[in-house]
Design an enzyme around this catalytic site. Structure first.
Site, PDB file in Angstrom:
ATOM      1  N   GLY A   1       3.922  -3.274   6.225  1.00 59.24           N
ATOM      2  CA  GLY A   1       3.802  -1.971   4.835  1.00 59.24           C
ATOM      3  C   GLY A   1       5.260  -1.323   4.839  1.00 59.24           C
TER       4      GLY A   1
ATOM      5  N   TRP B   1       1.310  -1.062   0.371  1.00 62.44           N
ATOM      6  CA  TRP B   1       0.117   0.198  -0.058  1.00 62.44           C
ATOM      7  C   TRP B   1       0.574   1.492   0.182  1.00 62.44           C
ATOM      8  CZ3 TRP B   1      -2.314   1.920   4.883  1.00 62.44           C
ATOM      9  CH2 TRP B   1      -3.565   3.514   4.445  1.00 62.44           C
TER      10      TRP B   1
ATOM     11  N   TYR C   1      -4.149   0.189  -4.650  1.00 63.34           N
ATOM     12  CA  TYR C   1      -2.628   0.871  -4.629  1.00 63.34           C
ATOM     13  C   TYR C   1      -2.143   1.784  -5.437  1.00 63.34           C
ATOM     14  CZ  TYR C   1      -3.409  -1.991  -0.624  1.00 63.34           C
ATOM     15  OH  TYR C   1      -4.420  -3.147   0.946  1.00 63.34           O
TER      16      TYR C   1
ATOM     17  N   TYR D   1      -3.761  -6.373   8.853  1.00 62.94           N
ATOM     18  CA  TYR D   1      -2.825  -5.793   8.287  1.00 62.94           C
ATOM     19  C   TYR D   1      -2.930  -4.452   9.175  1.00 62.94           C
ATOM     20  CZ  TYR D   1      -7.589  -3.218   7.461  1.00 62.94           C
ATOM     21  OH  TYR D   1      -8.311  -2.617   7.158  1.00 62.94           O
TER      22      TYR D   1
END
Ligand code: NAP
Length: 310
Positions: A277, A21, A57, A203
């Site tokens: 991430g 992302w 994304y 996430y």
């Protein structure tokens, strides 16, 4: 690095998953693509074989960049590749679309951007109230039959919504928000996934970086985190103070604060992999040791009590 089977699938995934992302300039600002590509290379060196992305994304940018990496390195088959659909960005305006025609069209677009013939895990990004589950299933089953997708997953769904899809197709995996500050899914979704042998990939395991404990109290954020109340003022400072208290536990395990946060999520037996991430190589290389073990029951609870957002 530890590896595990994703739910009932035949996918053997690393317990750390590389999250893409961060290639969404609208949220995260511009990031250095060379550093990001180096991070993908570094992920292999530390044993990470699992990548999570989404069509939305950067409106295709993350998938295209990933596809360029696969093509340049010839390494697509060394990774388990998960992507998502749901947010239509075809017209410039964003809205959820999981209709039959859209799914088929969007899957082709993802395959093209990713420069691959097959998606290992194709996830519905969130619940779409406008499309019947049997219509979604018709598209997914066709994709499976055509060999374009191996398994299907869902994200941000509650138990009832998962059940609604399960009546029509095999839900292999749930991708929920889960970290020390966001524990809502412990009540229903995680037990449900465990009993149904649905894989779970968490996430925001680092709560968008907040649980790394690396920021000073006067840190300001130029990206969308700047508008998030958790990243501002007293609330931000309070969370940082609470993270400071976790250091003796981290030291006991020889872990850093971000590693401890990821290990905390991975200690829950419902969790298959923790997505992190990544913008640069250090993000993935320094987090990898988090997957080398679990916390004791006592320490897991002690941390949950210490680090909260109340
Ligand atoms: N399904 C969904 O709805 C959904 C929603 C959100 C995310 N996701 C997926 O989950 C992934 C991760 O979640 P997230 O984007 O919310 O972020 P996250 O993993 O909770 O946090 C990422 C941030 O943590 C910091 N960080 C990363 N590795 C670190 C390390 N080793 N040491 C110290 N700091 C580190 C970096 O912050 P700095 O930038 O400040 O360095 C990074 O930008 C995404 O990339 C995406 O694949 C899915």
């Amino acid at each position: 690095m530890q590896y595990t089977q994703l739910g009932k699938t035949d996918l053997n995934v690393s317990r750390i998953c590389f999250g893409c992302w961060q290639l969404s300039p609208r949220f995260w600002g511009e990031i250095d693509l060379r550093e990001w590509t180096a991070a993908l290379r570094a992920s292999e060196e530390v044993g990470v074989n699992f990548i999570d992305t989404a069509d939305a994304y950067g409106d295709g940018f993350a998938e295209t960049s990933l596809g360029d990496f696969f093509a340049a390195e010839g390494c697509r088959d060394r990774f388990v590749l998960a992507t998502k659909f749901y947010w239509s960005f075809e017209t410039g305006k964003r809205y959820p679309d999981t209709s039959y025609d859209y799914i088929l069209r969007e899957c082709e677009a993802s395959l093209k951007r990713l420069k691959t013939d097959v998606i290992d895990l194709y996830q519905i990004h969130a619940w779409d109230p406008l499309t019947r589950p049997d219509e979604v299933a018709a598209a997914l089953n066709r994709l499976k039959k055509e060999g374009k997708v191996r398994w299907f997953g869902v994200s941000n769904l509650n138990v009832e919504q998962m059940r609604a899809y399960q009546r029509h197709f095999d839900v292999a995996c749930l991708q929920p928000l889960y970290n020390m500050l966001d524990r809502k899914v412990e009540a229903e979704e995680l037990p449900f996934c465990q009993s149904e042998r649905i894989g779970v990939i968490t996430y925001s395991t680092l709560c968008r970086g907040l649980l790394s404990g690396k920021y000073s109290k006067d840190q300001t954020f130029n990206d969308a985190r700047g508008n998030n109340p958790r990243f501002q003022g007293e609330r931000f400072a309070r969370i940082l103070d609470r993270l400071e208290q976790t250091k003796p536990i981290a030291e006991k395990y020889g872990l850093t604060t971000p590693q401890l946060a990821v290990r905390w999520a991975l200690t829950n037996p419902a969790v298959t992999s923790a997505i992190v991430g990544v913008k640069k190589p250090e993000h993935i290389t320094t987090i990898a040791p988090a997957a080398d073990g679990v916390l004791s029951i006592a320490d897991w609870h002690a941390l949950a009590e210490m680090v909260h957002d109340g």
